[in-house]
Enzyme design. Structure first.
Site, PDB file in Angstrom:
ATOM      1  CG  HIS A  92      -1.955   1.074   1.167  1.00 27.25           C
ATOM      2  ND1 HIS A  92      -1.674   2.385   1.477  1.00 27.25           N
ATOM      3  CD2 HIS A  92      -3.247   1.041   0.768  1.00 27.25           C
ATOM      4  CE1 HIS A  92      -2.765   3.105   1.286  1.00 27.25           C
ATOM      5  NE2 HIS A  92      -3.738   2.318   0.863  1.00 27.25           N
ATOM      6  CD  GLU A 164      -5.335   1.985  -2.890  1.00 24.16           C
ATOM      7  OE1 GLU A 164      -6.481   2.236  -2.495  1.00 24.16           O
ATOM      8  OE2 GLU A 164      -4.401   1.748  -2.112  1.00 24.16           O
TER       9      GLU A 164
HETATM   10  P1  13P Z   1      -9.520   6.544   0.564  1.00 26.05           P
HETATM   11  O1  13P Z   1     -10.687   5.804   0.001  1.00 26.05           O
HETATM   12  O2  13P Z   1      -9.744   7.085   1.929  1.00 26.05           O
HETATM   13  O3  13P Z   1      -9.023   7.572  -0.414  1.00 26.05           O
HETATM   14  O4  13P Z   1      -8.330   5.470   0.714  1.00 26.05           O
HETATM   15  C1  13P Z   1      -7.981   4.709  -0.383  1.00 26.05           C
HETATM   16  C2  13P Z   1      -6.983   3.714   0.025  1.00 26.05           C
HETATM   17  O5  13P Z   1      -5.834   4.037   0.252  1.00 26.05           O
HETATM   18  C3  13P Z   1      -7.428   2.329   0.189  1.00 26.05           C
HETATM   19  O6  13P Z   1      -6.372   1.443   0.355  1.00 26.05           O
END
Ligand code: 13P
Length: 248
Positions: A92, A164
């Site tokens: 992550h 992400e």
């Molecule tokens: P948010 O949905 O709070 O932007 O977070 C996304 C995330 O990092 C999920 O792993």
């Protein structure tokens, strides 16, 4: 199959995490939808027990690669497997950028998950600076190469890639929006890159400020098999809204 992976990060304390887990006992999961929540590590064993007879799965936000040894503060993938977790987030961006996790560490964690029969959700994404300076594709390709080149996957091994964009991840629910078409562009690149390393059709997930109001716009992308909301997964109301919306 469509996936909702709810990353609770460190938003909730132990009691709040357990209260949310109990609220999820009532949630109806439609056919063709898989829901996994990733609570703060200390709450994982208790929540795994709470949800064990439900359709809501529990996963690890982070794992350590070595099954045991002199690694103070580490919780092994094998340990999460032992208490019943079948999923883990790996790499992550908060692990990479705040805790200095390298591509090499991510690779070891992916392999440890596979050894432990855990499905890794390998997270990739570029920072704002990398996007502005035209290095987004390079960054994501490198993250994928390091995680997947030469990786052996048994036929029944589940593995996911979550795109992400770091700049679209919210802080406390407020974040910059990555337009679905921009997400779609990077997801096409990810699909093409993954084809170099595996003949498997690896499910792709989008994460970054996903909430009930915008989830459908990401799921409408052909390449998207699911979403990875952070902040919006920390309330039973918005999580169940997303679960109900995913099929409608
Ligand atoms: P948010 O949905 O709070 O932007 O977070 C996304 C995330 O990092 C999920 O792993």
């Amino acid at each position: 199959m469509k996936y909702i992976f709810g990353n609770w990060k460190a938003y909730l304390d132990y009691d709040q995490s357990n209260i949310l887990a109990h609220q999820l006992l009532d949630i109806q999961i439609p056919e063709g939808v898989a829901v996994v929540v990733f609570p703060t590590t200390l709450a994982v064993p208790e929540i795994e027990k709470t949800l064990q007879d439900t359709e809501v799965h529990v996963g690890a936000q982070n794992v350590h690669w070595a099954p045991s040894g002199a690694y103070t503060g580490a919780s092994a993938a094998a340990l999460f497997a032992q208490i019943g977790c079948a999923y883990a987030l790996v790499g992550h961006s908060e692990r990479r950028h705040i805790f200095g996790e390298t591509d090499d560490a991510v690779r070891k964690k992916v392999e440890a998950c596979i050894e432990s029969n855990i499905a890794p959700i390998v997270c990739v994404g570029e920072t704002k600076d990398e996007r502005i300076s035209g290095k987004a594709e390079y960054r994501v390709k490198k993250q994928l190469m390091k995680a997947f080149d030469g990786l052996e996957l048994a036929d029944d091994q589940q593995i996911f890639v979550a795109y992400e964009p770091v700049w679209a991840i919210s802080k406390g629910g407020v974040g910059e929006v990555c337009l679905p078409e921009d997400a779609g562009e990077m997801l096409s690149l990810i699909k093409a890159e993954l084809a170099k390393y595996s003949d498997r059709d690896i499910p792709l997930i989008y994460g970054g400020s996903v909430k009930p109001e915008n989830m459908a716009s990401y799921l409408a992308l052909d390449l998207v098999s699911g979403v990875l909301p952070g902040h919006a997964s920390t309330s039973a109301q918005s999580l169940s809204k997303m679960v109900n919306l995913i099929v409608s």
